[in-house]
Design a protein around this motif. Structure first.
Motif, PDB file in Angstrom:
ATOM      1  N   SER A 173      -5.107  11.878   3.058  1.00  0.00           N
ATOM      2  CA  SER A 173      -5.331  10.568   2.441  1.00  0.00           C
ATOM      3  C   SER A 173      -6.712  10.493   1.799  1.00  0.00           C
TER       4      SER A 173
ATOM      5  N   ASP B 264       0.855  -1.192   0.000  1.00  0.00           N
ATOM      6  CA  ASP B 264       0.000   0.000   0.000  1.00  0.00           C
ATOM      7  C   ASP B 264       0.889   1.240   0.000  1.00  0.00           C
ATOM      8  N   GLU B 265       0.877   1.962  -1.107  1.00  0.00           N
ATOM      9  CA  GLU B 265       1.741   3.142  -1.239  1.00  0.00           C
ATOM     10  C   GLU B 265       1.114   4.399  -0.633  1.00  0.00           C
ATOM     11  N   GLU B 266      -0.167   4.333  -0.295  1.00  0.00           N
ATOM     12  CA  GLU B 266      -0.880   5.537   0.103  1.00  0.00           C
ATOM     13  C   GLU B 266      -1.163   5.663   1.601  1.00  0.00           C
TER      14      GLU B 266
ATOM     15  N   ASP C   7       5.138   9.227   6.757  1.00  0.00           N
ATOM     16  CA  ASP C   7       4.669  10.598   6.591  1.00  0.00           C
ATOM     17  C   ASP C   7       5.214  11.522   7.668  1.00  0.00           C
TER      18      ASP C   7
ATOM     19  N   THR D 158      -6.777  12.326  -1.443  1.00  0.00           N
ATOM     20  CA  THR D 158      -6.115  11.551  -2.494  1.00  0.00           C
ATOM     21  C   THR D 158      -7.064  10.496  -3.045  1.00  0.00           C
TER      22      THR D 158
ATOM     23  N   ASN E 151      -8.428  10.243  -6.854  1.00  0.00           N
ATOM     24  CA  ASN E 151      -8.200   9.065  -7.683  1.00  0.00           C
ATOM     25  C   ASN E 151      -9.503   8.432  -8.152  1.00  0.00           C
TER      26      ASN E 151
END
Length: 227
Positions: A121, A72-74, A98, A124, A128
């Motif tokens: 988050s 999970d990059e986010e 972060d 984002t 997306n």
């Protein structure tokens, strides 16, 4: 309104109790005192943010963060540590964290940081998930879907990423190097050839859209023009 779910990993019982007690006023907190068990939990369940100690049994916080980022990059990650060396903080941030708070930390600051990163988050995710209009087509980035009244096309992940990059920068010249780095992480020869293939495919798909063009800017890059 459902509370955001936090994975909190800390093996100091007293600190864990005090921190969890405060966080639970605002969030749904799942506490774990073992690194390996915490990562196993992360793989099985869904979380909105991770708060990780570094010195942990079986698997340290750096190792957990490394494995989380592979999946999970986010998801936001905040390190809490007694390690005060600049090198440790830089290592944590390079791993994709972060933020990095040094113990003893202010619980008010921790809560504020969590709220900030959760908000970012969510923004984002919303960005997306939004759909785009391209002529007669609607593009759903999250679903890799390009559809109109006549057809529904499923794009590859990289085709979707390329199309989204163009749509986020309509009527703006994108340097070839920027596109390659954004999509492939490098700008080598083979990535460049792949980019040309994807550009050709997107042009073919959109060829009936008279007001939509992907222009080649010689020796610089490309520009999506929508009239």
């Amino acid at each position: 309104m459902n509370k955001k779910r936090i994975l909190y990993v800390e093996d100091d019982e007293t600190l864990a109790f005090l921190t969890s007690d405060n966080l639970e006023q605002y969030f749904d907190v799942v506490h774990c005192n073992n690194g390996a068990i915490a990562f196993e939990l992360f793989c099985k369940e869904s979380f909105d943010l991770c708060v990780l100690d570094i010195m942990l049994p079986d698997m340290d916080g750096f190792e957990i963060a490394t494995e989380i980022r592979k999946r999970d990059e986010e998801i936001p990650i905040i390190f809490l540590s007694a390690k005060t060396m600049k090198e440790d903080k830089l290592k944590g941030l390079r791993l994709g964290a972060d933020d990095y708070l040094v113990k003893p930390y202010s619980i008010e600051e921790l809560i504020l940081k969590i709220e900030i990163f959760l908000h970012r988050s969510q923004k984002t995710i919303e960005k997306n998930n939004k759909s785009y209009t391209i002529g007669s087509y609607v593009f759903e980035f999250e679903n890799y879907l390009l559809r109109n009244d006549k057809e529904e096309l499923t794009l590859t992940e990289r085709e979707s990423a390329l199309l989204k990059l163009f749509l986020d920068n309509v009527n703006t010249v994108l340097k070839r190097e920027k596109i390659l780095t954004s999509l492939w992480g490098n700008d080598d020869y083979f990535s460049g050839r792949s980019l040309d293939v994807f550009i050709s495919r997107l042009r073919k798909i959109l060829k009936e859209e008279e007001k939509v063009k992907i222009e080649n800017i010689p020796r610089i890059g490309f520009k999506m023009v929508i009239d």
